[in-house]
Scaffold this active site. Structure first.
Site, PDB file in Angstrom:
ATOM      1  N   SER A 246       0.832  -1.194   0.000  1.00  0.00           N
ATOM      2  CA  SER A 246       0.000   0.000   0.000  1.00  0.00           C
ATOM      3  C   SER A 246       0.878   1.260   0.000  1.00  0.00           C
ATOM      4  CB  SER A 246      -0.962  -0.040   1.198  1.00  0.00           C
ATOM      5  OG  SER A 246      -2.031   0.867   1.032  1.00  0.00           O
TER       6      SER A 246
ATOM      7  N   HIS B 216      -8.053  -4.944  -2.220  1.00  0.00           N
ATOM      8  CA  HIS B 216      -6.806  -4.535  -1.582  1.00  0.00           C
ATOM      9  C   HIS B 216      -6.288  -5.616  -0.638  1.00  0.00           C
ATOM     10  CE1 HIS B 216      -3.861  -1.459  -0.690  1.00  0.00           C
ATOM     11  NE2 HIS B 216      -4.151  -1.434   0.596  1.00  0.00           N
TER      12      HIS B 216
END
Length: 261
Positions: free
Chosen positions: A127, A240
């Site tokens: 991320s 994600h």
């Protein structure tokens, strides 16, 4: 034990795995004392090292012991900076601004440890850690043997545009909006430095990622292609965060990939 100027102290920390030693390392980054989690397998010979660069900010996306142990159990010494201002460290996290030095110095910490093979140092960024990994791969191009960017941010301007819920935080931490202070977001975007990266890069991304869109991966891939860099892409029909089972499988596979670099 005496440490280098960079490493101030290493304090043992309870480990859930009897074969892995955990420690909290206090080290110097610029003029600050910052901290990170170190995981060392209990073996005699030096092992390849991974600088694990977390995502999020402050308590969001913080370093997870189980995750670091998971990496270390595959035969790596793993060091995961908490970033400045976290877990008792000095300073203030500023989302890939000055705190990128916490990663730069963290890699040197890993290099200096007697348990680490200094000729086999790797980067993993998840991320927001994707930005940190790419900056570090450019800054320490002579040290880094491979880079993995998983669900990684690569363009901070794009993050501002696609994540309205983060804009208040970004304006506070970065200093203004992307429209009023575009240069501050450009300074936190490593795409212009891709040409300086020597190590091969593995891009892992979920095509349905709503936190960090697949466009971040595409933009990185475009720059790597333009500069003739060595890279691979593993794109998955995921968001994600992968399921625990799939995360374990992909983690194992990426660590095997690192060992071949």
């Amino acid at each position: 034990m005496e440490y280098s100027f960079r490493i101030e102290n290493i304090n043992r920390f309870p480990s859930p795995n009897p074969d892995i030693t955990l420690s909290i390392v206090t080290y110097r980054s610029q003029d600050l004392r910052v901290k990170g989690l170190l995981a060392e397998p209990k073996v005699d010979d030096p092992l390849p090292g991974i600088l694990y660069l977390r995502g999020g900010i402050k308590q969001v996306g913080k370093v997870r012991i189980a995750r670091i142990v998971q990496f270390a159990s595959q035969g790596f010494v793993v060091f995961a900076p908490f970033y400045r201002g976290n877990e008792g460290g000095e300073g203030k996290e500023d989302f890939c601004g000055e705190d990128r030095y916490d990663a730069y110095e963290g890699l040197k910490v890993l290099e200096e440890l007697p348990s680490t093979d200094s000729g086999s140092l790797h980067l993993f960024g998840f991320s927001r850690g994707g930005v940190m990994a790419l900056f570090t791969a450019s800054y320490h191009s002579d040290l880094v043997k491979s880079v993995v960017v998983w669900g990684g941010v690569t363009d901070m301007k794009l993050t501002y545009e696609e994540r309205p819920g983060l804009r208040k935080m970004l304006k506070r931490v970065v200093g203004g909006s992307v429209y009023k202070s575009p240069e501050r977001y450009e300074e936190r975007t490593p795409l212009s430095l891709v040409g300086e990266i020597v190590a091969p890069i593995l891009i892992i991304h979920g095509v349905y990622d709503e936190n960090v869109s697949i466009e971040h991966a595409y933009r990185l891939e475009k720059e790597l292609l333009k500069h003739g860099k060595s890279y691979e892409t593993w794109y998955f029909e995921d968001d994600h965060h992968f399921s625990p089972e799939k995360k374990r499988k992909v983690t194992y596979e990426l660590l095997q990939w690192m060992k071949t670099q």
